[in-house]
Design a protein around this motif. Sequence first.
Motif, mmCIF file in Angstrom:
data_model
loop_
_atom_site.group_PDB
_atom_site.id
_atom_site.type_symbol
_atom_site.label_atom_id
_atom_site.label_comp_id
_atom_site.label_asym_id
_atom_site.label_seq_id
_atom_site.Cartn_x
_atom_site.Cartn_y
_atom_site.Cartn_z
ATOM 1 N N ARG A 22 0.828 -1.208 0.000
ATOM 2 C CA ARG A 22 0.000 0.000 0.000
ATOM 3 C C ARG A 22 0.860 1.255 0.000
ATOM 4 N N LYS A 23 1.907 1.266 0.798
ATOM 5 C CA LYS A 23 2.771 2.444 0.868
ATOM 6 C C LYS A 23 3.589 2.623 -0.409
ATOM 7 N N LEU A 24 4.020 1.540 -1.024
ATOM 8 C CA LEU A 24 4.786 1.643 -2.262
ATOM 9 C C LEU A 24 3.944 2.195 -3.405
ATOM 10 N N THR A 25 2.671 1.925 -3.397
ATOM 11 C CA THR A 25 1.820 2.386 -4.487
ATOM 12 C C THR A 25 1.318 3.810 -4.287
ATOM 13 N N THR A 26 1.569 4.407 -3.129
ATOM 14 C CA THR A 26 1.112 5.775 -2.912
ATOM 15 C C THR A 26 2.249 6.780 -2.997
ATOM 16 N N ALA A 27 3.216 6.713 -2.122
ATOM 17 C CA ALA A 27 4.313 7.681 -2.122
ATOM 18 C C ALA A 27 5.457 7.142 -1.285
ATOM 19 N N GLY A 28 6.606 7.771 -1.417
ATOM 20 C CA GLY A 28 7.756 7.390 -0.614
ATOM 21 C C GLY A 28 8.691 6.443 -1.343
ATOM 22 N N THR A 29 9.636 5.939 -0.586
ATOM 23 C CA THR A 29 10.631 5.018 -1.128
ATOM 24 C C THR A 29 10.416 3.641 -0.519
ATOM 25 N N VAL A 30 11.194 2.692 -0.969
ATOM 26 C CA VAL A 30 11.106 1.343 -0.415
ATOM 27 C C VAL A 30 11.455 1.356 1.068
ATOM 28 N N VAL A 31 12.470 2.124 1.437
ATOM 29 C CA VAL A 31 12.905 2.192 2.836
ATOM 30 C C VAL A 31 11.804 2.780 3.713
ATOM 31 N N THR A 32 11.211 3.893 3.267
ATOM 32 C CA THR A 32 10.151 4.490 4.081
ATOM 33 C C THR A 32 8.926 3.579 4.136
ATOM 34 N N SER A 33 8.632 2.913 3.044
ATOM 35 C CA SER A 33 7.492 1.988 3.043
ATOM 36 C C SER A 33 7.718 0.847 4.023
ATOM 37 N N THR A 92 9.452 9.501 11.562
ATOM 38 C CA THR A 92 10.911 9.404 11.637
ATOM 39 C C THR A 92 11.499 8.936 10.321
ATOM 40 N N SER A 93 10.901 7.931 9.699
ATOM 41 C CA SER A 93 11.429 7.433 8.427
ATOM 42 C C SER A 93 11.298 8.482 7.334
ATOM 43 N N LEU A 94 10.185 9.197 7.297
ATOM 44 C CA LEU A 94 10.022 10.245 6.290
ATOM 45 C C LEU A 94 11.020 11.377 6.496
ATOM 46 N N ALA A 95 11.265 11.746 7.746
ATOM 47 C CA ALA A 95 12.232 12.807 8.031
ATOM 48 C C ALA A 95 13.647 12.375 7.671
ATOM 49 N N LEU A 96 14.011 11.144 7.984
ATOM 50 C CA LEU A 96 15.360 10.660 7.663
ATOM 51 C C LEU A 96 15.591 10.556 6.157
ATOM 52 N N GLU A 97 14.543 10.268 5.401
ATOM 53 C CA GLU A 97 14.655 10.182 3.941
ATOM 54 C C GLU A 97 14.523 11.542 3.271
ATOM 55 N N GLY A 98 14.227 12.574 4.044
ATOM 56 C CA GLY A 98 14.107 13.916 3.487
ATOM 57 C C GLY A 98 12.776 14.193 2.816
ATOM 58 N N LEU A 99 11.771 13.388 3.085
ATOM 59 C CA LEU A 99 10.462 13.581 2.471
ATOM 60 C C LEU A 99 9.569 14.527 3.260
ATOM 61 N N CYS A 100 9.973 14.860 4.470
ATOM 62 C CA CYS A 100 9.298 15.924 5.228
ATOM 63 C C CYS A 100 10.370 16.632 6.049
ATOM 64 N N ARG A 101 10.126 17.901 6.311
ATOM 65 C CA ARG A 101 11.125 18.700 7.021
ATOM 66 C C ARG A 101 10.874 18.660 8.521
ATOM 67 N N VAL A 102 11.966 18.694 9.267
ATOM 68 C CA VAL A 102 11.876 18.607 10.729
ATOM 69 C C VAL A 102 11.160 19.826 11.303
ATOM 70 N N ASP A 103 11.353 21.006 10.716
ATOM 71 C CA ASP A 103 10.679 22.194 11.240
ATOM 72 C C ASP A 103 9.160 22.093 11.079
ATOM 73 N N GLU A 104 8.686 21.413 10.039
ATOM 74 C CA GLU A 104 7.242 21.186 9.893
ATOM 75 C C GLU A 104 6.723 20.253 10.986
ATOM 76 N N ILE A 105 7.522 19.251 11.321
ATOM 77 C CA ILE A 105 7.126 18.321 12.377
ATOM 78 C C ILE A 105 7.047 19.062 13.707
ATOM 79 N N ARG A 106 8.035 19.902 13.981
ATOM 80 C CA ARG A 106 8.030 20.670 15.230
ATOM 81 C C ARG A 106 6.823 21.601 15.300
ATOM 82 N N ARG A 107 6.503 22.260 14.192
ATOM 83 C CA ARG A 107 5.350 23.160 14.159
ATOM 84 C C ARG A 107 4.064 22.396 14.453
ATOM 85 N N ASP A 108 3.921 21.234 13.841
ATOM 86 C CA ASP A 108 2.729 20.423 14.075
ATOM 87 C C ASP A 108 2.652 19.945 15.519
#
Length: 99
Positions: A11-22, A76-92
């Motif tokens: 499911r994750k591979l067919t939507t977005a991200g990488t194999v590692v994040t999935s 955490t996986s999305l942040a480590l892969e650079g698919l979301c920014r840490v400052d956005e996570i902190r804001r949320d």
Amino acid sequence: MAGYLCWCVFRKLTTAGTVVTSLAIASGNTLEAIAGAWLVNRFADGKNVFDRPQGVFKFTLAIAISAVLSPSFGVTSLALEGLCRVDEIRRDLDYLVGW
């Protein structure tokens, strides 16, 4: 559990991200289910969980604790892969804590 993990990865591979994040997100989803079942069996009387009000409270607490695992792995996986920014996570997180 292997089928659940495979479905989450697919499911994750067919939507977005990488194999590692999935794989990381699917592992978090699977770990959440395993941890929830273990906590309910260990601390909330397992199959008899809904026989007493204390069991319902323990069930709610166990599920709330296990529900933190999946998002932690995912973000955490999305942040480590650079698919979301840490400052956005902190804001949320600031929004959620302030809310």
